[in-house]
Design a protein around this motif. Structure first.
Motif, short mmCIF file in Angstrom:
data_model
loop_
_atom_site.label_atom_id
_atom_site.label_comp_id
_atom_site.label_asym_id
_atom_site.label_seq_id
_atom_site.Cartn_x
_atom_site.Cartn_y
_atom_site.Cartn_z
N PRO A 114 -5.95 2.49 -0.41
CA PRO A 114 -5.14 3.58 -1.00
C PRO A 114 -5.09 4.87 -0.19
N PRO A 115 -6.19 5.35 0.37
CA PRO A 115 -6.06 6.58 1.17
C PRO A 115 -5.12 6.40 2.37
N GLN A 116 -5.13 5.23 2.97
CA GLN A 116 -4.23 4.95 4.09
C GLN A 116 -2.78 4.87 3.62
N TRP A 117 -2.57 4.24 2.46
CA TRP A 117 -1.21 4.19 1.89
C TRP A 117 -0.73 5.60 1.60
N CYS A 118 -1.59 6.40 1.00
CA CYS A 118 -1.19 7.77 0.64
C CYS A 118 -0.87 8.59 1.88
N ASP A 119 -1.64 8.41 2.96
CA ASP A 119 -1.35 9.12 4.21
C ASP A 119 0.02 8.72 4.75
N ALA A 120 0.30 7.42 4.72
CA ALA A 120 1.60 6.94 5.22
C ALA A 120 2.74 7.50 4.38
N LEU A 121 2.57 7.50 3.07
CA LEU A 121 3.61 8.03 2.19
C LEU A 121 3.77 9.54 2.37
N GLN A 173 3.17 -11.22 -2.24
CA GLN A 173 3.92 -9.98 -2.14
C GLN A 173 3.97 -9.22 -3.46
N GLN A 174 4.27 -9.90 -4.56
CA GLN A 174 4.35 -9.21 -5.86
C GLN A 174 3.00 -8.60 -6.23
N ASP A 175 1.92 -9.33 -5.96
CA ASP A 175 0.58 -8.79 -6.25
C ASP A 175 0.26 -7.62 -5.32
N ALA A 176 0.73 -7.69 -4.08
CA ALA A 176 0.52 -6.58 -3.14
C ALA A 176 1.22 -5.32 -3.65
N TYR A 177 2.41 -5.48 -4.18
CA TYR A 177 3.13 -4.33 -4.74
C TYR A 177 2.41 -3.78 -5.97
N THR A 178 1.88 -4.66 -6.80
CA THR A 178 1.13 -4.23 -7.98
C THR A 178 -0.11 -3.45 -7.54
N LEU A 179 -0.78 -3.94 -6.51
CA LEU A 179 -1.96 -3.26 -5.99
C LEU A 179 -1.58 -1.90 -5.40
N LEU A 180 -0.48 -1.85 -4.68
CA LEU A 180 0.00 -0.59 -4.11
C LEU A 180 0.28 0.42 -5.21
N VAL A 181 0.99 0.01 -6.23
CA VAL A 181 1.31 0.92 -7.34
C VAL A 181 0.03 1.42 -8.00
N ALA A 182 -0.93 0.54 -8.19
CA ALA A 182 -2.22 0.95 -8.77
C ALA A 182 -2.91 1.98 -7.88
N GLY A 183 -2.89 1.75 -6.57
CA GLY A 183 -3.53 2.68 -5.64
C GLY A 183 -2.83 4.02 -5.60
N VAL A 184 -1.51 4.00 -5.58
CA VAL A 184 -0.75 5.25 -5.55
C VAL A 184 -0.94 6.00 -6.86
N ARG A 185 -0.93 5.29 -7.97
CA ARG A 185 -1.12 5.93 -9.28
C ARG A 185 -2.47 6.64 -9.32
#
Length: 132
Positions: free
Chosen positions: A65-72, A100-112
């Motif tokens: 999640p911190p890496q995703w947040c940095d990219a966003l 892929q669908q689970d990856a998106y669910t994980l991403l949304v959870a991390g961003v949230r």
């Protein structure tokens, strides 16, 4: 003298009631405060509900999640973030992976949990792509 103490106590009670001091927060407010107080716990509780191909460790999951947040925060899209040729932040490890669908669910959870200011943009992009 007794009247003055009664008036003072009444005024103090009215002031407390008006300012909200001494009152318990609403149950929803308590839940929201505790959820945002520990983003790791919030994220992992949702991550543990996802079916993975293999078994990622909590350390592997919480590194994302911190890496995703940095990219966003840098203005990158979900597509860029997950692309193997660009962001290369798709949730996958040496011994585990996600559909892929689970990856998106994980991403949304991390961003949230970690950078909720990006949540609407992430959801909008996933909806527009038809993947969420």
């Amino acid at each position: 003298m007794r009247t003055r103490h009664t008036l003072t106590a009444t005024a103090a009670a009215v002031l407390l009631a008006l300012t909200g001091c001494g009152t318990e927060p609403e149950p929803d407010a308590k839940a929201a405060a505790s959820a945002t107080a520990d983003p790791e716990a919030q994220y992992l509780s949702q991550a543990h509900d996802i079916k993975f191909n293999g078994t990622p460790t909590d350390d592997e999951l919480t590194a994302l999640p911190p890496q995703w947040c940095d990219a966003l925060a840098d203005g990158h899209s979900v597509e860029w973030t997950f692309s193997l040729s660009d962001g290369n932040l798709y949730p996958i490890g040496q011994d585990w992976g996600t559909a892929q669908q689970d990856a998106y669910t994980l991403l949304v959870a991390g961003v949230r949990a970690y950078c909720p200011e990006n949540l609407d943009a992430v959801k909008d992009e996933l909806r527009e792509s038809g993947d969420y």
